[in-house]
Write a protein that holds these residues in place. Structure first.
Motif, mmCIF file in Angstrom:
data_model
loop_
_atom_site.group_PDB
_atom_site.id
_atom_site.type_symbol
_atom_site.label_atom_id
_atom_site.label_comp_id
_atom_site.label_asym_id
_atom_site.label_seq_id
_atom_site.Cartn_x
_atom_site.Cartn_y
_atom_site.Cartn_z
ATOM 1 N N SER A 168 -3.664 -7.347 10.224
ATOM 2 C CA SER A 168 -3.075 -6.915 11.494
ATOM 3 C C SER A 168 -1.611 -6.502 11.338
ATOM 4 O O SER A 168 -0.760 -6.829 12.158
ATOM 5 C CB SER A 168 -3.195 -8.029 12.541
ATOM 6 O OG SER A 168 -2.918 -7.533 13.842
ATOM 7 N N PHE A 169 -1.314 -5.783 10.276
ATOM 8 C CA PHE A 169 0.014 -5.188 10.103
ATOM 9 C C PHE A 169 -0.022 -3.761 10.650
ATOM 10 O O PHE A 169 -1.088 -3.228 10.963
ATOM 11 C CB PHE A 169 0.417 -5.181 8.623
ATOM 12 C CG PHE A 169 -0.601 -4.533 7.726
ATOM 13 C CD1 PHE A 169 -0.587 -3.162 7.497
ATOM 14 C CD2 PHE A 169 -1.582 -5.292 7.111
ATOM 15 C CE1 PHE A 169 -1.523 -2.558 6.672
ATOM 16 C CE2 PHE A 169 -2.525 -4.704 6.276
ATOM 17 C CZ PHE A 169 -2.497 -3.331 6.065
ATOM 18 N N LYS A 170 1.149 -3.142 10.751
ATOM 19 C CA LYS A 170 1.229 -1.772 11.242
ATOM 20 C C LYS A 170 1.660 -0.834 10.114
ATOM 21 O O LYS A 170 2.352 -1.246 9.170
ATOM 22 C CB LYS A 170 2.221 -1.658 12.405
ATOM 23 C CG LYS A 170 1.742 -2.308 13.694
ATOM 24 C CD LYS A 170 2.733 -2.080 14.822
ATOM 25 C CE LYS A 170 2.222 -2.645 16.141
ATOM 26 N NZ LYS A 170 3.175 -2.418 17.255
ATOM 27 N N ASN A 190 2.767 9.345 14.337
ATOM 28 C CA ASN A 190 3.981 9.578 15.117
ATOM 29 C C ASN A 190 4.624 8.273 15.559
ATOM 30 O O ASN A 190 5.842 8.199 15.744
ATOM 31 C CB ASN A 190 3.671 10.438 16.346
ATOM 32 C CG ASN A 190 3.279 11.857 15.968
ATOM 33 O OD1 ASN A 190 3.803 12.409 14.995
ATOM 34 N ND2 ASN A 190 2.360 12.449 16.712
ATOM 35 N N SER A 191 3.808 7.236 15.722
ATOM 36 C CA SER A 191 4.305 5.908 16.095
ATOM 37 C C SER A 191 3.541 4.878 15.263
ATOM 38 O O SER A 191 2.449 5.171 14.746
ATOM 39 C CB SER A 191 4.096 5.657 17.586
ATOM 40 O OG SER A 191 2.725 5.751 17.929
ATOM 41 N N PRO A 192 4.060 3.654 15.101
ATOM 42 C CA PRO A 192 3.376 2.639 14.286
ATOM 43 C C PRO A 192 1.949 2.386 14.761
ATOM 44 O O PRO A 192 1.694 2.230 15.948
ATOM 45 C CB PRO A 192 4.259 1.406 14.483
ATOM 46 C CG PRO A 192 5.619 1.940 14.800
ATOM 47 C CD PRO A 192 5.376 3.179 15.603
ATOM 48 N N GLN A 193 1.018 2.366 13.786
ATOM 49 C CA GLN A 193 -0.395 2.161 14.086
ATOM 50 C C GLN A 193 -0.884 0.858 13.441
ATOM 51 O O GLN A 193 -0.648 0.615 12.263
ATOM 52 C CB GLN A 193 -1.225 3.341 13.554
ATOM 53 C CG GLN A 193 -0.854 4.691 14.149
ATOM 54 C CD GLN A 193 -1.194 4.774 15.630
ATOM 55 O OE1 GLN A 193 -2.253 4.321 16.052
ATOM 56 N NE2 GLN A 193 -0.291 5.361 16.407
ATOM 57 N N ARG A 194 -1.600 0.046 14.261
ATOM 58 C CA ARG A 194 -2.124 -1.222 13.762
ATOM 59 C C ARG A 194 -3.291 -0.964 12.805
ATOM 60 O O ARG A 194 -4.162 -0.138 13.077
ATOM 61 C CB ARG A 194 -2.603 -2.077 14.931
ATOM 62 C CG ARG A 194 -3.079 -3.467 14.566
ATOM 63 C CD ARG A 194 -1.939 -4.422 14.323
ATOM 64 N NE ARG A 194 -1.085 -4.575 15.496
ATOM 65 C CZ ARG A 194 0.021 -5.305 15.526
ATOM 66 N NH1 ARG A 194 0.407 -5.936 14.412
ATOM 67 N NH2 ARG A 194 0.757 -5.388 16.612
#
Length: 316
Positions: A83-85, A19-23
């Motif tokens: 460590s990208f999303k 639902n939202s950007p995840q690392r």
């Protein structure tokens, strides 16, 4: 030394859409197939990348709003990303794309992937062999150029133009948007090299669509194309003998001679002049292009969209 475990693009694309950007805590080793120019946005600039890993049949888009990272990427070079999303893809909430931010670590990979340019033919696209590939390269001949039309509601309307392409395996529509639709640098009969177009579906018909990353080049060569009278299976160009039983939603628009926007005649239907609501230019109707659009019902009881450029042969 990084302790993060490696991940593949296929694994990322098979993950649930958050639902939202995840690392992501894992490392992705990937090659840059192409990099867009910096694009101005409301609060700064952004750019995007098209990435692949050791499996070149699967690609993914990455977006970055940190312009300091722009010089860190070069086309055809392989990088380690950490460590990208992972987030919902822009314009397609059912698919994924990567978000690179200030915390993303970028380093040149010790082992470089060999990147080969792969161009698809139209029948491969229509058979959906490119479903896992974000951007598609295509070479085809221009068989017809539609008029630029305005879609949406003023002042948020945008220009759209249909270009009909063919090669020796089939036919497909290319949809151009905004500035690309208003001014084109090719003509009917030209052979085009299209890089970084995307596949789209509308009314169960496949087409290719231009994006900010798309590059269109006119080639100095000839191409023999498949007959429009006998298109291959899966082609979205159709020829048939039929008759029209009804017509509805007839729309007539004019093209501004200055800004090239589409204009609804509105209250000025009886006037020989028309004023553009976008740039306020006044001109004679007879000095500009006219575009027609309507829905027609054929004897198979289906409604079809018809516009300027549709070929209709009458059999008496």
């Amino acid at each position: 030394m990084s302790l993060s475990k490696p991940v593949t693009i296929a694994h990322i694309k098979s993950s649930p859409v958050p639902n939202s950007p995840q690392r992501c805590a894992k490392k992705l080793t990937c090659a840059v197939l192409n990099k867009s120019p910096l694009r101005p946005i409301k609060n700064g600039s952004m750019f995007s990348l098209n990435l692949c890993d050791k499996d070149p049949s699967s690609t993914i888009r990455a977006v970055c709003f940190n312009t300091d990272l722009f010089s860190n990427f070069e086309t055809d070079v392989t990088y380690d990303l950490e460590s990208f999303k992972v987030k919902k893809a822009f314009g397609n909430s059912s698919s994924l794309e990567l978000l690179l931010d200030n915390d993303t670590k970028v380093s040149t990979a010790a082992s470089q992937l060999k990147i080969t340019d792969h161009t698809f033919n139209i029948s491969q696209i229509l058979r959906k062999e490119t479903e896992n590939i974000r951007f598609i390269n295509l070479k085809a001949k221009v068989t017809s150029i539609g008029d630029s039309i305005s879609v949406g509601t003023y002042p948020d309307n945008k220009s759209k133009r249909s270009i009909f392409l063919a090669d020796n395996t089939g036919h497909i529509e290319l949809v151009l948007w905004r500035e690309r639709a208003e001014t084109i640098q090719f003509k009917e009969g030209d052979v085009l090299s299209l890089q970084n177009v995307v596949l789209s579906t509308f009314n169960n018909q496949l087409s290719v669509t231009s994006t900010f990353e798309t590059v269109i080049t006119t080639l100095n060569e000839e191409m023999t194309v498949a007959s429009t009278q006998h298109p291959l299976p899966k082609s979205n160009v159709v020829s048939l003998q039929t008759f029209i039983v009804a017509i509805k939603e007839f729309i007539c628009t004019y093209t501004c001679i200055d800004c090239r926007k589409q204009i609804d005649p509105g209250a000025s239907k009886e006037s020989p002049t028309i004023t553009c609501p976008t740039c306020s230019t006044m001109f004679l109707k007879e000095s500009t292009q006219i575009s027609n659009h309507c829905m027609v019902r054929l004897n198979n009881k289906q409604w079809f969209s018809a516009h300027t450029g549709v070929s209709v042969c009458l059999f008496m």
